[in-house]
Structures are given as C-alpha cells and as structure tokens.
Design a protein around this motif. Sequence first.
Motif, PDB file in Angstrom:
ATOM      1  N   SER A  42     -54.663 -38.332   8.940  1.00 24.10           N
ATOM      2  CA  SER A  42     -55.366 -37.565   9.902  1.00 24.10           C
ATOM      3  C   SER A  42     -55.870 -36.262   9.399  1.00 24.10           C
ATOM      4  O   SER A  42     -56.859 -35.819   9.687  1.00 24.10           O
ATOM      5  CB  SER A  42     -54.818 -37.577  11.218  1.00 24.10           C
ATOM      6  N   ALA A  75     -57.680 -31.988  19.777  1.00 18.98           N
ATOM      7  CA  ALA A  75     -56.836 -33.188  19.645  1.00 18.98           C
ATOM      8  C   ALA A  75     -55.478 -32.926  18.648  1.00 18.98           C
ATOM      9  O   ALA A  75     -54.726 -33.646  18.512  1.00 18.98           O
ATOM     10  CB  ALA A  75     -57.560 -34.538  19.073  1.00 18.98           C
ATOM     11  N   ILE A 101     -55.765 -33.100  15.395  1.00 21.94           N
ATOM     12  CA  ILE A 101     -55.703 -34.033  14.466  1.00 21.94           C
ATOM     13  C   ILE A 101     -55.215 -33.354  13.149  1.00 21.94           C
ATOM     14  O   ILE A 101     -54.542 -34.044  12.478  1.00 21.94           O
ATOM     15  CB  ILE A 101     -57.263 -34.339  14.030  1.00 21.94           C
ATOM     16  N   ARG A 150     -51.437 -33.680  12.662  1.00 21.61           N
ATOM     17  CA  ARG A 150     -50.860 -35.221  12.638  1.00 21.61           C
ATOM     18  C   ARG A 150     -50.611 -35.420  11.277  1.00 21.61           C
ATOM     19  O   ARG A 150     -51.408 -35.681  10.429  1.00 21.61           O
ATOM     20  CB  ARG A 150     -51.716 -36.011  13.337  1.00 21.61           C
ATOM     21  N   SER A 153     -53.884 -42.424  14.454  1.00 27.36           N
ATOM     22  CA  SER A 153     -54.477 -41.638  15.251  1.00 27.36           C
ATOM     23  C   SER A 153     -55.574 -42.184  15.922  1.00 27.36           C
ATOM     24  O   SER A 153     -55.979 -42.004  17.153  1.00 27.36           O
ATOM     25  CB  SER A 153     -55.034 -40.293  14.248  1.00 27.36           C
ATOM     26  N   GLU A 204     -55.479 -41.583  19.992  1.00 26.07           N
ATOM     27  CA  GLU A 204     -56.261 -40.507  20.399  1.00 26.07           C
ATOM     28  C   GLU A 204     -57.812 -40.697  21.088  1.00 26.07           C
ATOM     29  O   GLU A 204     -58.461 -41.243  20.212  1.00 26.07           O
ATOM     30  CB  GLU A 204     -56.598 -39.425  19.211  1.00 26.07           C
TER      31      GLU A 204
END
Length: 130
Positions: free
Chosen positions: A37, A78, A80, A83, A90, A94
């Motif tokens: 991610s 989010a 990302i 992560r 993800s 998400e």
Amino acid sequence: MYDDADYWERWIARLLAVLAANAPDQLAWAGEHGVKSAALAEDVDFVLHLAQGMQERGTLAAEALRDLRAIGRLLAEADIRGRAGPWAGSLTAEPAWSEVRTLARQVLVAREGDWRRPLPHRVPPQDLYD
C-alpha cells in the motif's frame, strides 16, 4: 529526457490502469505483484508531480490534474502510506478505493475515450519499496 507523451504512457496511464481496474482484477494484480500500500501511495505522489508539470505545459487537462489530486487526497485521508501491508489487504478494507477507481476512470475516459487498459506486466522490484 522524456517528453510528456512518454510520461503519460510510462507512468501516469499505467498507474491509472491499475487504479481504474475492477476490484477483482486489482486484487489479482496486487497479489501477483506483491505491491504494498505504501509503495502505491508513493507512485501516486510521483505521478502527481509529473501531472503538475504536464498541466503547466498544457499537455494535461486541468480536470485531469484535479482528479489526480483528489486521488492523492483520498489516499492521504485513508492513510494508505501508513499501511505496512500488501495493497490487496487495503483494497478489501478501505472504502476510499471505490472513489479512487471512479476518479481514475474519469481521467482515462477524458483523455483516451475509455478507461479499460491492460494492467502493467511488471512493477519495480519490491526491495526498492522496503
């Protein structure tokens, strides 16, 4: 030095193809290539940099840059980048990916008339992202 058409094909269109793909295709592609991610978020940042320059030179529509920036914002919201795991995890966890997919499709349709593109066959070696 690359020209803007090369930037588009080499980086932006390939990333958008992955982001615009249907969720099952994204999951299969992400699993096959082991993309993390955080690495995908870095790719989006790089593409945003290229797109900004293209828009300034008049080779990328302002609407495309707006949609690419929205993708960047969604991924930032989010978290990302934060992560550590594979992108496939993800994708299933998400909800922002649905909106990212829609925005990526808009850019491709506006520029090429269709959002469907083959997914890239290769990604940089994973150790570059570790």
